[in-house]
Design a protein around this motif. Structure first.
Motif, mmCIF file in Angstrom:
data_model
loop_
_atom_site.group_PDB
_atom_site.id
_atom_site.type_symbol
_atom_site.label_atom_id
_atom_site.label_comp_id
_atom_site.label_asym_id
_atom_site.label_seq_id
_atom_site.Cartn_x
_atom_site.Cartn_y
_atom_site.Cartn_z
ATOM 1 N N LYS A 103 0.830 -1.205 0.000
ATOM 2 C CA LYS A 103 0.000 0.000 0.000
ATOM 3 C C LYS A 103 0.863 1.254 0.000
ATOM 4 N N PRO A 104 0.286 2.380 -0.390
ATOM 5 C CA PRO A 104 1.085 3.604 -0.461
ATOM 6 C C PRO A 104 1.551 4.064 0.914
ATOM 7 N N ALA A 105 2.769 4.566 0.943
ATOM 8 C CA ALA A 105 3.294 5.149 2.180
ATOM 9 C C ALA A 105 2.507 6.412 2.507
ATOM 10 N N VAL A 106 2.267 6.588 3.786
ATOM 11 C CA VAL A 106 1.633 7.799 4.292
ATOM 12 C C VAL A 106 2.586 8.394 5.324
ATOM 13 N N GLU A 107 2.114 9.320 6.112
ATOM 14 C CA GLU A 107 3.002 9.992 7.053
ATOM 15 C C GLU A 107 3.650 8.993 8.007
ATOM 16 N N PHE A 108 4.954 9.153 8.178
ATOM 17 C CA PHE A 108 5.764 8.318 9.057
ATOM 18 C C PHE A 108 6.008 9.055 10.360
ATOM 19 N N PHE A 109 5.855 8.330 11.461
ATOM 20 C CA PHE A 109 6.102 8.901 12.787
ATOM 21 C C PHE A 109 7.196 8.085 13.466
ATOM 22 N N PRO A 110 8.360 8.685 13.730
ATOM 23 C CA PRO A 110 9.415 7.937 14.415
ATOM 24 C C PRO A 110 8.963 7.475 15.802
ATOM 25 N N ALA A 111 9.376 6.279 16.158
ATOM 26 C CA ALA A 111 9.099 5.764 17.496
ATOM 27 C C ALA A 111 9.988 6.484 18.501
ATOM 28 N N GLU A 112 9.657 6.310 19.754
ATOM 29 C CA GLU A 112 10.416 6.903 20.838
ATOM 30 C C GLU A 112 11.874 6.433 20.787
ATOM 31 N N GLU A 113 12.747 7.246 21.320
ATOM 32 C CA GLU A 113 14.191 6.975 21.249
ATOM 33 C C GLU A 113 14.566 5.604 21.811
ATOM 34 N N TYR A 114 13.917 5.149 22.868
ATOM 35 C CA TYR A 114 14.317 3.868 23.450
ATOM 36 C C TYR A 114 14.040 2.691 22.528
ATOM 37 N N HIS A 115 13.230 2.891 21.471
ATOM 38 C CA HIS A 115 13.000 1.841 20.482
ATOM 39 C C HIS A 115 14.058 1.831 19.376
ATOM 40 N N GLN A 116 14.748 2.938 19.193
ATOM 41 C CA GLN A 116 15.743 3.025 18.123
ATOM 42 C C GLN A 116 16.970 2.189 18.487
ATOM 43 N N ASP A 117 17.422 1.372 17.557
ATOM 44 C CA ASP A 117 18.590 0.500 17.769
ATOM 45 C C ASP A 117 18.446 -0.359 19.015
ATOM 46 N N TYR A 118 17.229 -0.815 19.265
ATOM 47 C CA TYR A 118 16.946 -1.613 20.466
ATOM 48 C C TYR A 118 17.875 -2.813 20.581
ATOM 49 N N HIS A 119 18.154 -3.454 19.464
ATOM 50 C CA HIS A 119 18.997 -4.653 19.485
ATOM 51 C C HIS A 119 20.412 -4.360 19.961
ATOM 52 N N ARG A 120 20.871 -3.139 19.798
ATOM 53 C CA ARG A 120 22.207 -2.751 20.290
ATOM 54 C C ARG A 120 22.161 -2.295 21.751
ATOM 55 N N LYS A 121 21.099 -1.600 22.111
ATOM 56 C CA LYS A 121 20.967 -1.078 23.472
ATOM 57 C C LYS A 121 20.625 -2.171 24.477
ATOM 58 N N ASN A 122 19.898 -3.189 24.029
ATOM 59 C CA ASN A 122 19.414 -4.259 24.917
ATOM 60 C C ASN A 122 19.651 -5.624 24.264
ATOM 61 N N PRO A 123 20.903 -5.995 24.057
ATOM 62 C CA PRO A 123 21.169 -7.211 23.279
ATOM 63 C C PRO A 123 20.595 -8.490 23.897
ATOM 64 N N ALA A 124 20.619 -8.619 25.186
ATOM 65 C CA ALA A 124 20.084 -9.840 25.814
ATOM 66 C C ALA A 124 18.567 -9.921 25.631
ATOM 67 N N ALA A 125 17.866 -8.827 25.871
ATOM 68 C CA ALA A 125 16.407 -8.815 25.705
ATOM 69 C C ALA A 125 16.034 -9.031 24.237
ATOM 70 N N TYR A 126 16.785 -8.438 23.347
ATOM 71 C CA TYR A 126 16.531 -8.614 21.921
ATOM 72 C C TYR A 126 16.717 -10.075 21.516
ATOM 73 N N LYS A 127 17.799 -10.670 21.957
ATOM 74 C CA LYS A 127 18.063 -12.077 21.625
ATOM 75 C C LYS A 127 16.947 -12.969 22.159
ATOM 76 N N GLU A 128 16.499 -12.699 23.362
ATOM 77 C CA GLU A 128 15.394 -13.464 23.961
ATOM 78 C C GLU A 128 14.106 -13.280 23.156
ATOM 79 N N GLU A 129 13.817 -12.053 22.749
ATOM 80 C CA GLU A 129 12.621 -11.759 21.947
ATOM 81 C C GLU A 129 12.636 -12.546 20.644
ATOM 82 N N ARG A 130 13.759 -12.541 19.971
ATOM 83 C CA ARG A 130 13.865 -13.282 18.704
ATOM 84 C C ARG A 130 13.701 -14.779 18.925
ATOM 85 N N MET A 131 14.309 -15.290 19.966
ATOM 86 C CA MET A 131 14.281 -16.729 20.214
ATOM 87 C C MET A 131 12.875 -17.200 20.603
ATOM 88 N N THR A 132 12.216 -16.463 21.476
ATOM 89 C CA THR A 132 10.915 -16.908 21.980
ATOM 90 C C THR A 132 9.748 -16.532 21.068
#
Length: 171
Positions: free
Chosen positions: A130-159
């Motif tokens: 579908k066509p792109a519409v207005e984009f709203f950036p997520a809050e800063e704590y969501h940006q690069d989450y996998h780098r900021k919270n590697p253990a939680a990210y790995k768990e999220e992917r695994m489970t």
């Protein structure tokens, strides 16, 4: 530079497949679609705003063409699931390709049709284009989450079932 926007469930899991590729100049997690301006994560996660979690990628098409982004996108999702992705359920987690121009639209349709013809899945491909519409950036704590919270990210992917699904269908 061009933009590409993909929804594939939890946006945390949609960043790393794209970030190390040549010609990728930025990836921002955020929200697209919906009925309110500048939504918060708390609003979007209720599933009542109509937004989807997305990643918006800035890329150089001369270095990394849109077709290659599509080739990376499809193995990140379950294209047969219209009610979310993996353990993330609700409209905010539905997979979609948001195109930014007619060339992206044409290429996305062509890639979806090729996936449908491949016979890889025994259920219909329901990922929306579908066509792109207005984009709203997520809050800063969501940006690069996998780098900021590697253990939680790995768990999220695994489970979540995301990696198991990928191994089964996209070897």
């Amino acid at each position: 530079m061009e933009k590409a926007t993909f929804a594939g469930g939890c946006f945390w899991c949609m960043v790393s497949p794209f970030e190390e590729q040549p010609g990728i100049h930025g990836i921002i997690s955020g929200y697209m679609g919906g009925t309110i301006a500048d939504p918060t994560y708390e609003q979007v996660k209720t599933g009542t705003t109509g937004h989807q979690e997305v990643v918006q990628i800035t890329f150089d098409p001369a270095v990394f063409p849109y077709e290659k982004l599509l080739e990376l996108y499809w193995p990140q999702i379950d294209p047969t699931d219209d009610e979310g992705q993996y353990i993330d359920r609700g409209s905010q987690y539905r997979a979609a390709i948001f195109y930014h121009n007619e060339e992206q639209h044409r290429l996305a349709l062509r890639s979806k049709e090729a996936l449908e013809r491949s016979g890889r899945f025994d259920k219909p491909i329901v990922t929306e284009i579908k066509p792109a519409v207005e984009f709203f950036p997520a809050e800063e704590y969501h940006q690069d989450y996998h780098r900021k919270n590697p253990a939680a990210y790995k768990e999220e992917r695994m489970t979540s079932g995301r990696d198991a699904f990928g191994a089964r269908y996209w070897k």
